[in-house]
Write a protein that holds these residues in place. Structure first.
Motif, short mmCIF file in Angstrom:
data_model
loop_
_atom_site.label_atom_id
_atom_site.label_comp_id
_atom_site.label_asym_id
_atom_site.label_seq_id
_atom_site.Cartn_x
_atom_site.Cartn_y
_atom_site.Cartn_z
N LEU A 21 0.84 -1.20 0.00
CA LEU A 21 0.00 0.00 0.00
C LEU A 21 0.87 1.25 0.00
N ALA A 22 1.93 1.23 0.81
CA ALA A 22 2.83 2.39 0.88
C ALA A 22 3.53 2.62 -0.44
N LEU A 23 4.01 1.56 -1.08
CA LEU A 23 4.72 1.71 -2.36
C LEU A 23 3.77 2.19 -3.46
N LEU A 24 2.57 1.63 -3.51
CA LEU A 24 1.60 2.04 -4.53
C LEU A 24 1.18 3.49 -4.32
N SER A 25 1.03 3.90 -3.08
CA SER A 25 0.63 5.27 -2.79
C SER A 25 1.76 6.26 -3.03
N SER A 26 3.00 5.77 -3.02
CA SER A 26 4.17 6.64 -3.19
C SER A 26 4.60 6.77 -4.64
N GLY A 27 3.85 6.20 -5.55
CA GLY A 27 4.15 6.41 -6.96
C GLY A 27 4.52 5.18 -7.75
N MET A 28 4.74 4.04 -7.09
CA MET A 28 5.05 2.83 -7.84
C MET A 28 3.78 2.24 -8.45
N THR A 29 3.95 1.40 -9.44
CA THR A 29 2.83 0.76 -10.11
C THR A 29 2.95 -0.75 -10.00
N PRO A 30 1.88 -1.47 -10.30
CA PRO A 30 1.96 -2.95 -10.26
C PRO A 30 3.00 -3.52 -11.19
N ASP A 31 3.44 -2.75 -12.19
CA ASP A 31 4.45 -3.25 -13.11
C ASP A 31 5.86 -3.09 -12.58
N ASP A 32 6.03 -2.26 -11.54
CA ASP A 32 7.37 -2.12 -10.96
C ASP A 32 7.74 -3.43 -10.25
#
Length: 815
Positions: free
Chosen positions: A73-84
């Motif tokens: 949740l933190a990574l997705l909210s910080s700008g990363m995407t499921p493809d990262d």
């Protein structure tokens, strides 16, 4: 080419140190520092990811995949995407866990559900439904105060001592809310149980504690503290739970077939008073340094504080800006060596957990504000400003989906707001059924001054009269007349059919086009007023239709007629907001910094090169972004930071600015003292570049006349086409022609725009063989703002930029 006299300029003019301050006296939060902290926190998490894609520690494996889901949740909210790659690996790990494998535990199932909803709700639809089903089975349905809540696991409900708690219940509510947003149907009985649970457990002082203070023998809750001593984290949980209950119901609107009744205060029950009591408790106990009432679980509390402020459109708790204060404190807590936030003393058990909560606060709390609603209530009309409480929330969610970016909205209280608060919103919405003008003279004066400053600094006002009442429209027109110094009707004119608002992005069904009035300030229409409109079935405002456009609505389907009106209202709203913002939205911390810059509150250090925008007060800074944007580009060729500030034509303000810009749209006059101050400025070696905004003849005529006061014996003459200013001699471009944009007319009516190449047209005044004043009768500043929605005649953005660079480089070489 670097100007050869740059160091001489700095020695001659120096610079006046100015320290940036917000209205409250605190330094603005640095967007660069916030972004750096987010970037370093995400790197810490990705570095700590284990080979299997998880972030689970052996001691806490029984709660898997809870920690991994929180990190995702933190990574997705910080700008990363499921493809990262880190997110992809983490998703692969949590996909392995079914509710049964998680021992039907509330925390991990809820967090996993939120990740699936944020990562790809379509791909994970079946998993979201499965998890929602598990959470529904875990809701207490007992005949005691725990009914409607959740415990750690539904397995515990087999024991007579089972109790629900507000922390597990909070995460279950958040997960079910996200599931419903993703399209999963959650039964009405579940939401009703949730609402009743949180109402039952609110303490008398407005707070919530961790668990019901329930005596099984007497079968009673504590009369004073229904859920024990209140804490910040649990009070945030209670506010959000009741907000979700309200958000899932249409507010202030009733339907009967095709008939829509708006501003119907009895259309739905509301938890507004209970939520306000929770707000009051948080304001009275506000802290970002500890969890009020607890002292532990700081990061967990800050994550709740962010969610409470963002979802409820609240920027302040009391007089505290929760994001600025929280972010500032978090930046000071971060461990610079490990790039993380440390657990332990805060109450969190793992550094990755503390860091995840910190990242969620910093990243989600800074989402761009799309629009703000003005609260202008009085004791007699306490809610007339807010007939439809969720109208802007629904419109923002619609725009969020259309534009593919996270957005939020806020409420600005006119009785408390300072100029800085208005500047941080790109659009200000004012609506209602009574006049927005305060009766109190001091409050009226403050509102007029704040809104005038807001519009002069590039703001946009969207006003709408509701429910067929004329008092709002007449009051708003009076307000605009005061802002524009008595201009009849507040300067509002019916927008033409070819105005960009009608076609910016969405197609509006002609059957539902309604009259919209606008007032042009600066480079564009900056104010729109939508009068109360009747569609033949009842008076239906855009606000009312936006209220109906609830993406989470449950109940019978709307009729085709109602759906068509809602679609048209959303299209108009999207077009207005696209026109007003150009989709150029800044994160909350960036907007705060820019507001300080636009207000002239932020200066520089010795060694900065100062350019200044000359202002004569009302109406002069009508293209606030033009010169800063130009100087940002010029900075690429100058080895010092160039700072733009606003100055008045007074001796004590002009001395530190070797380069002056001036633009306007209205006629103006200089006093004898102002003319003398400018005369002295030029004698010191200063330079002025001016242009008529939107090709304003009134401004151009005034400029020529007032320059005669400054230079009684000088000629105001055309600058010849072969002048070195138009050459590449000083590092600019060779200019022979420039593109000019003008409205195209057919049969006497405006029909779009046309561009034509023409030789450059500038006028100037010379002293000692150099131009000291350069003036363009064609618009330059609005073109430099590069607003796609500009309705100005003048140079195109590229031509305006090329011309301005040549003028500035010429000036720097000859200063």
């Amino acid at each position: 080419m670097i100007p050869t006299r740059l160091f001489l300029i700095l020695l001659l003019f120096g610079s006046v140190p100015v320290v940036a301050r917000t209205v409250a006296g605190a330094e603005p939060l640095s967007p660069e520092a916030v972004q750096k902290a987010i970037d370093e926190g995400t790197r810490f998490l990705t570095d700590r990811q284990q080979p299997d894609g998880s972030w689970e520690e052996d001691a806490y494996r029984q709660y898997a995949p809870g920690t991994t889901s929180l990190c995702l949740l933190a990574l997705l909210s910080s700008g990363m995407t499921p493809d990262d790659e880190p997110v992809s690996r983490g998703l692969h790990y949590i996909e392995q866990f079914t509710p049964e494998m998680q021992q039907r535990q509330t925390y991990p199932i809820a967090l996993q559900t939120m990740v699936f909803c944020q990562a790809d709700p379509e791909k994970y639809r079946a998993r979201i439904e499965e998890n929602a089903g598990a959470l529904l089975r875990g809701q207490f349905r007992t005949e005691n105060p725990y009914s409607g809540g959740w415990s750690y696991s539904d397995l515990q409900q087999n024991f007579s001592y089972a109790t629900a708690d507000n922390s597990n219940s909070q995460f279950a509510v958040l997960a079910l809310y996200e599931a419903q947003k993703a399209g999963v149907e959650i039964p009405e009985s579940v939401w009703k149980g949730i609402e009743e649970y949180w109402i039952r457990l609110q303490n008398k002082d407005g707070s919530w504690g961790y668990r019901a203070s329930y005596d099984r023998k007497s079968d009673r809750l504590s009369a004073r503290n229904a859920s024990g001593t209140g804490t910040g984290s649990m009070t945030c949980a209670g506010i959000v739970a009741l907000w979700v209950s309200d958000a899932l119901r249409i507010s202030g609107v009733s339907l009967s077939g095709d008939k829509i009744s708006c501003c119907d205060g009895d259309a739905r029950p509301s938890n507004r008073e209970r939520i306000e009591k929770g707000f009051d408790w948080l304001a009275d106990h506000f802290s970002v340094r500890s969890n009020p009432g607890s002292g532990t679980y700081l990061y967990y509390y800050l994550y709740g504080l962010e969610r409470t402020g963002r979802l409820t459109a609240c920027r302040f708790f009391g007089d505290k800006d929760w994001y600025r204060e929280g972010a500032d404190y978090l930046l000071g807590l971060k461990n610079e060596l490990s790039r993380s936030w440390k657990a332990g003393a805060s109450g969190e058990t793992l550094d990755v957990v503390a860091t995840s909560f910190a990242l969620l606060f910093l990243s989600k709390g800074r989402w761009p504000v799309l629009v703000s609603k003005l609260r202008y209530d009085s004791p007699e009309n306490s809610q007339e400003w807010n007939c439809h409480p969720d109208d802007l929330d629904h419109l923002t969610r619609f725009i969020e989906s259309a534009w593919g970016k996270n957005l939020t909205w806020q409420v600005i209280d006119a009785s408390k707001a300072a100029a800085d608060d208005y500047r941080q919103t790109p659009v200000l919405s004012i609506s209602g059924r009574v006049s927005p003008l305060p009766d109190d003279p001091a409050a009226r004066r403050a509102l007029v001054e704040n809104l005038r400053a807001y519009l002069e600094q590039g703001g946009f006002i969207l006003a709408e009269a509701l429910d067929g009442d004329e008092s709002f429209e007449s009051g708003f027109r009076e307000l605009m007349a005061l802002i524009l110094d008595g201009e009849e009707g507040g300067g509002l004119q019916l927008l033409p059919e070819d105005h960009p608002i009608w076609t910016m992005e969405a197609k509006v069904d002609p059957a539902y086009v309604r009259p919209i009035y606008g007032a042009d300030l600066g480079c564009r229409t900056s104010v729109v007023l939508i009068p109360a409109a009747s569609d033949g079935v009842g008076t239906v405002s855009l606000s009312c239709l936006w209220e109906l456009a609830d993406p989470l609505r449950r109940g019978p389907e709307y009729t085709e007629s109602v759906e068509a009106r809602i679609d048209a209202a959303l299209a108009i709203g999207q077009n207005i907001l696209a026109y007003a913002t150009g989709r150029e939205l800044k994160n909350k911390d960036e907007a705060a910094e820019e507001a300080a810059l636009r207000a002239g509150e932020m200066g520089g250090r010795r060694g900065d090169f100062f350019a200044a925008l000359l202002t004569l007060g009302r109406g002069s800074p009508c293209a606030p972004r033009a010169i800063p944007r130009l100087m940002e580009k010029i900075n690429e060729t100058i080895p010092v930071q160039t700072v733009v500030r606003q100055v008045r034509p007074e001796a004590d303000q002009l001395g530190g600015a070797p380069l002056l810009f001036f633009h306007g749209r209205q006629a103006f006059t200089l006093s004898s003292d102002q003319a003398a101050a400018l005369r002295d400025y030029f004698s010191w070696g200063g330079f002025l570049f001016a242009n008529a905004v939107c090709g304003s003849r009134a401004f151009a005529d005034s400029f020529a006349a007032e320059m005669k006061k400054v230079f009684p014996d000088a000629r105001f003459e055309p600058i010849p086409a072969d002048d070195p200013l138009f050459s590449s001699l000083y590092g600019g471009k060779e200019i022979r022609t420039l593109a000019v944009r003008r409205p195209r007319a057919e049969a006497g009516e405006r029909r779009g725009w046309e561009e034509k190449s023409e030789p450059p047209r500038l006028y100037g005044i010379k002293q000692e063989g150099r131009w000291v004043v350069v003036f363009s009768p064609f618009d330059v500043s609005c073109a430099l703002e590069a607003r796609a929605q500009s309705t100005c005649s003048g140079y195109t953005p590229e031509s305006a930029y090329n011309l301005s660079v040549n003028v500035v480089l010429y000036a720097m070489e000859h200063l």
